[in-house]
Structure formats: C-alpha cells, structure tokens
Write a protein that holds these residues in place. Structure first.
Motif, PDB file in Angstrom:
ATOM      1  N   LEU A   1      26.882  39.746  45.379  1.00 50.54           N
ATOM      2  CA  LEU A   1      28.145  39.008  45.402  1.00 50.54           C
ATOM      3  C   LEU A   1      28.389  38.367  44.047  1.00 50.54           C
ATOM      4  CD1 LEU A   1      28.175  37.034  48.791  1.00 50.54           C
ATOM      5  CD2 LEU A   1      29.281  39.198  48.278  1.00 50.54           C
ATOM      6  N   SER A   2      29.642  38.405  43.626  1.00 50.41           N
ATOM      7  CA  SER A   2      30.095  37.596  42.505  1.00 50.41           C
ATOM      8  C   SER A   2      31.258  36.780  43.037  1.00 50.41           C
ATOM      9  CB  SER A   2      30.558  38.472  41.335  1.00 50.41           C
ATOM     10  OG  SER A   2      29.469  39.159  40.762  1.00 50.41           O
ATOM     11  N   LEU A   3      31.201  35.466  42.884  1.00 47.14           N
ATOM     12  CA  LEU A   3      32.248  34.646  43.499  1.00 47.14           C
ATOM     13  C   LEU A   3      32.669  33.507  42.587  1.00 47.14           C
ATOM     14  CD1 LEU A   3      30.958  31.776  44.798  1.00 47.14           C
ATOM     15  CD2 LEU A   3      29.929  33.403  46.356  1.00 47.14           C
ATOM     16  N   ALA A   4      33.895  33.059  42.819  1.00 48.11           N
ATOM     17  CA  ALA A   4      34.454  31.956  42.030  1.00 48.11           C
ATOM     18  C   ALA A   4      35.545  31.273  42.831  1.00 48.11           C
ATOM     19  CB  ALA A   4      35.017  32.470  40.703  1.00 48.11           C
ATOM     20  N   TRP A   5      35.840  30.038  42.444  1.00 53.04           N
ATOM     21  CA  TRP A   5      36.932  29.271  43.028  1.00 53.04           C
ATOM     22  C   TRP A   5      38.020  29.170  41.978  1.00 53.04           C
ATOM     23  CZ3 TRP A   5      31.964  26.459  43.406  1.00 53.04           C
ATOM     24  CH2 TRP A   5      31.233  26.877  44.528  1.00 53.04           C
ATOM     25  N   SER A   6      39.154  29.769  42.281  1.00 54.84           N
ATOM     26  CA  SER A   6      40.181  29.995  41.270  1.00 54.84           C
ATOM     27  C   SER A   6      41.031  28.783  40.944  1.00 54.84           C
ATOM     28  CB  SER A   6      41.105  31.125  41.733  1.00 54.84           C
ATOM     29  OG  SER A   6      41.854  30.736  42.877  1.00 54.84           O
ATOM     30  N   GLY A   7      41.217  27.882  41.903  1.00 51.36           N
ATOM     31  CA  GLY A   7      42.261  26.882  41.811  1.00 51.36           C
ATOM     32  C   GLY A   7      43.513  27.401  42.507  1.00 51.36           C
ATOM     33  N   TRP A   8      44.477  26.504  42.729  1.00 52.58           N
ATOM     34  CA  TRP A   8      45.670  26.849  43.498  1.00 52.58           C
ATOM     35  C   TRP A   8      46.674  27.639  42.662  1.00 52.58           C
ATOM     36  CZ3 TRP A   8      47.732  22.608  47.277  1.00 52.58           C
ATOM     37  CH2 TRP A   8      46.689  22.147  48.089  1.00 52.58           C
ATOM     38  N   GLY A   9      47.425  28.489  43.316  1.00 51.11           N
ATOM     39  CA  GLY A   9      48.582  29.122  42.707  1.00 51.11           C
ATOM     40  C   GLY A   9      48.318  30.500  42.135  1.00 51.11           C
ATOM     41  N   LYS A  10      49.422  31.220  41.880  1.00 48.53           N
ATOM     42  CA  LYS A  10      49.339  32.619  41.485  1.00 48.53           C
ATOM     43  C   LYS A  10      48.716  32.809  40.106  1.00 48.53           C
ATOM     44  CE  LYS A  10      53.597  33.957  42.081  1.00 48.53           C
ATOM     45  NZ  LYS A  10      54.724  34.905  42.180  1.00 48.53           N
ATOM     46  N   VAL A  11      49.053  31.960  39.160  1.00 49.01           N
ATOM     47  CA  VAL A  11      48.511  32.125  37.814  1.00 49.01           C
ATOM     48  C   VAL A  11      47.000  31.894  37.812  1.00 49.01           C
ATOM     49  CG1 VAL A  11      48.516  31.237  35.458  1.00 49.01           C
ATOM     50  CG2 VAL A  11      50.675  31.560  36.664  1.00 49.01           C
ATOM     51  N   SER A  12      46.560  30.819  38.457  1.00 51.62           N
ATOM     52  CA  SER A  12      45.120  30.543  38.524  1.00 51.62           C
ATOM     53  C   SER A  12      44.380  31.668  39.234  1.00 51.62           C
ATOM     54  CB  SER A  12      44.877  29.212  39.251  1.00 51.62           C
ATOM     55  OG  SER A  12      45.326  28.128  38.472  1.00 51.62           O
ATOM     56  N   ALA A  13      44.966  32.187  40.309  1.00 53.35           N
ATOM     57  CA  ALA A  13      44.321  33.244  41.070  1.00 53.35           C
ATOM     58  C   ALA A  13      44.232  34.529  40.256  1.00 53.35           C
ATOM     59  CB  ALA A  13      45.073  33.495  42.373  1.00 53.35           C
ATOM     60  N   ALA A  14      45.323  34.874  39.553  1.00 49.84           N
ATOM     61  CA  ALA A  14      45.324  36.089  38.739  1.00 49.84           C
ATOM     62  C   ALA A  14      44.332  35.976  37.589  1.00 49.84           C
ATOM     63  CB  ALA A  14      46.733  36.358  38.215  1.00 49.84           C
ATOM     64  N   ARG A  15      44.283  34.801  36.975  1.00 53.39           N
ATOM     65  CA  ARG A  15      43.332  34.590  35.879  1.00 53.39           C
ATOM     66  C   ARG A  15      41.896  34.738  36.381  1.00 53.39           C
ATOM     67  NH1 ARG A  15      40.569  29.169  34.606  1.00 53.39           N
ATOM     68  NH2 ARG A  15      39.468  29.610  32.665  1.00 53.39           N
ATOM     69  N   ALA A  16      41.588  34.140  37.543  1.00 52.51           N
ATOM     70  CA  ALA A  16      40.230  34.219  38.075  1.00 52.51           C
ATOM     71  C   ALA A  16      39.870  35.649  38.449  1.00 52.51           C
ATOM     72  CB  ALA A  16      40.091  33.303  39.289  1.00 52.51           C
ATOM     73  N   ALA A  17      40.821  36.383  39.036  1.00 53.23           N
ATOM     74  CA  ALA A  17      40.562  37.773  39.399  1.00 53.23           C
ATOM     75  C   ALA A  17      40.262  38.609  38.166  1.00 53.23           C
ATOM     76  CB  ALA A  17      41.760  38.348  40.149  1.00 53.23           C
ATOM     77  N   THR A  18      41.015  38.399  37.107  1.00 54.43           N
ATOM     78  CA  THR A  18      40.813  39.150  35.872  1.00 54.43           C
ATOM     79  C   THR A  18      39.451  38.836  35.261  1.00 54.43           C
ATOM     80  OG1 THR A  18      43.194  39.143  35.459  1.00 54.43           O
ATOM     81  CG2 THR A  18      41.769  39.624  33.599  1.00 54.43           C
ATOM     82  N   ARG A  19      39.101  37.549  35.212  1.00 58.64           N
ATOM     83  CA  ARG A  19      37.801  37.153  34.672  1.00 58.64           C
ATOM     84  C   ARG A  19      36.650  37.706  35.519  1.00 58.64           C
ATOM     85  NH1 ARG A  19      36.719  35.621  29.509  1.00 58.64           N
ATOM     86  NH2 ARG A  19      38.007  33.867  28.819  1.00 58.64           N
ATOM     87  N   LEU A  20      36.821  37.650  36.824  1.00 61.30           N
ATOM     88  CA  LEU A  20      35.760  38.119  37.710  1.00 61.30           C
ATOM     89  C   LEU A  20      35.512  39.607  37.519  1.00 61.30           C
ATOM     90  CD1 LEU A  20      33.864  37.251  40.039  1.00 61.30           C
ATOM     91  CD2 LEU A  20      35.657  37.949  41.624  1.00 61.30           C
ATOM     92  N   LEU A  21      36.580  40.384  37.456  1.00 61.15           N
ATOM     93  CA  LEU A  21      36.429  41.825  37.268  1.00 61.15           C
ATOM     94  C   LEU A  21      35.845  42.150  35.894  1.00 61.15           C
ATOM     95  CD1 LEU A  21      39.735  43.131  38.907  1.00 61.15           C
ATOM     96  CD2 LEU A  21      37.429  43.149  39.871  1.00 61.15           C
ATOM     97  N   SER A  22      36.200  41.363  34.892  1.00 60.09           N
ATOM     98  CA  SER A  22      35.656  41.590  33.552  1.00 60.09           C
ATOM     99  C   SER A  22      34.177  41.245  33.481  1.00 60.09           C
ATOM    100  CB  SER A  22      36.427  40.757  32.528  1.00 60.09           C
ATOM    101  OG  SER A  22      37.779  41.158  32.456  1.00 60.09           O
ATOM    102  N   SER A  23      33.780  40.233  34.235  1.00 60.73           N
ATOM    103  CA  SER A  23      32.385  39.788  34.181  1.00 60.73           C
ATOM    104  C   SER A  23      31.453  40.694  34.966  1.00 60.73           C
ATOM    105  CB  SER A  23      32.267  38.354  34.718  1.00 60.73           C
ATOM    106  OG  SER A  23      32.419  38.329  36.130  1.00 60.73           O
TER     107      SER A  23
END
Length: 249
Positions: A48-70
C-alpha cells in the motif's frame, strides 16, 4: 514469484482512511511539501501507498499525481472517505462504490456541454469494469460475512464532485435534476479519477454516507467523522483480504 499487488489509497483526511498506520509493516514515508506519502506492506503480496490529500479537487489531484509519481508500479488508485447523500434512500453509514463520477461544478458552455471535461471530452468517468466488479463483490461478501458491522449494505451509483460543501437542499435538488440517478456528493473523487484516466491508471471511488447534504450537514459531518476514524479501515480490509479475486496484472 508473482509481483505484489500495489494499491494507492487516498483520503481527504486521516479519519477517512483510518489514521492508525499500525496496520502496515515495513512502513516508510516521504515528504513532498506539506504532503506525506506512506509506503508499507499490509500482508504478503500486498503493498500500500497512502496519503491524506486535504479537501477539494486541486488538493486531491495534486496528491494523486504525487502518489503515482512516487510509486510508478501502483496497480490501482483508490480514493475513499465520506460523502453527503443525494439519494434520499441513503442514510448514515451506507456504502457507495462509484460506477461513475462527474465534476458537478465543471461548466465550460458554450464551448462544451455542461459537466464535460475538455481534456477527456467526457462528462462522466467510469472505472474499469474488472476492478469495479472485484470491489463490489468483495464488499458484498464482507457484508454477508458480518465483517462490515455498523455499515449499511454496499451499493453502486453515480457520485458527483465539486469544490463546495453542500448543505443546502435547493442546491442538492438542482443537482439531482441535472444528474439523474445521483447517489452522493463530495469534493475529491472525480478529480482523482480524471488524473488516473489521463495517466492510464485504473481507479475506484468508495464513499460512506456521513450526512444528508442538507441544513444539518455540517453538524452531522463533524460528529460522524470522529466515529468513522475507528471503522474506516474495515472497508479497506474487506477489499485487501479478497485480492485473490482482483484482476490479473
């Protein structure tokens, strides 16, 4: 030896995944600004790789991008957490697995029809049918076997995402009219789905109803999220313990 299944898990807040990281072994963390990504092993053959993005679309998209890159070897990106009910038949603790998501605040008319994402030329995004079938079957089995005590029976349906906490019955009624079959509303899922689609990554959005997206939504949400922290991991465990049913990579 087969490669371990690797699932990326995101939630807006720690409580929406279950903030206790003791479920993971061989835990490692990496920092990207204010975003912490945790990597670990749940059981043999499951990472598992997991993270808490913060609220909202921008925070979620940023976290998804970082997670996939990592973690480029991720097999599935799952966003999970709570949502407001749009379907009057749903109540607190009901579980909704998205078979479609839409960004309800996307409106680039007259260039594109309402809700259409210009980058994909689609309004609604649908998860891969094989992964959806796996998750739906796993949750149904878990419920039948008494592993989801306190949760409602899982169902599937349309979930709408937007940068607005909905606590107004008139706003909700307008969304129901514009989006027939709408089950729930939240603030991150469809943004993560868009990132996943553009990156060629399978995705799922799994939500638990916290409130009725009405005038009492804020109070209901605040009370609910504290209780949910202690149960959130049950949903993940229901999926992870049935990975033998997951699509072959």
């Amino acid at each position: 030896m087969a490669r371990a299944l690797h699932i990326g898990v995101l939630g807006a807040m720690p409580e929406e995944i279950g903030s206790d990281l003791s479920h993971l072994q061989l835990l490692e963390s990496e920092q990207h600004g204010d975003l912490t990504i945790h990597h670990g092993t749940w059981a043999e053959g499951i990472r598992l790789s997991l993270a808490w993005s913060g609220w909202g679309k921008v925070s979620a998209a940023r976290a998804a991008t970082r997670l996939l890159s990592s973690a480029p070897d991720i097999d599935l990106l799952l966003f999970t957490g709570v949502a407001g009910a749009a379907d009057p038949a749903l109540t607190q603790w009901d579980v909704v697995l998205a078979d479609a998501v839409v960004q309800h605040d996307m409106d680039s008319r007259p260039l594109f029809p309402r809700f259409t994402l210009p980058a994909l030329n689609r309004a609604q995004l649908n998860p891969d049918t094989s992964w959806l079938r796996w998750a739906s079957t796993a949750l149904a089995q878990a419920a039948q076997e008494g592993e989801l005590d306190g949760f409602g029976l899982p169902s599937t349906g349309l979930i709408a995402t937007g940068d607005r906490f909905i606590g107004d019955a008139d706003v909700l009624d307008a969304l129901r009219e514009a989006l027939p079959g709408l089950k729930a509303v939240e603030m991150e899922g469809a943004a993560v789905a868009q990132v996943a689609e553009q990156e060629g990554m399978p995705w799922l959005v799994l939500r638990v109803i916290s409130d009725g997206a009405d005038a009492s939504a804020a109070q209901s949400f605040g009370d609910f999220i504290q209780m949910y922290d202690h149960r959130a991991w049950c949903l993940l465990q229901a999926l992870l313990s049935r990975v033998e049913l997951a699509p072959k990579r």
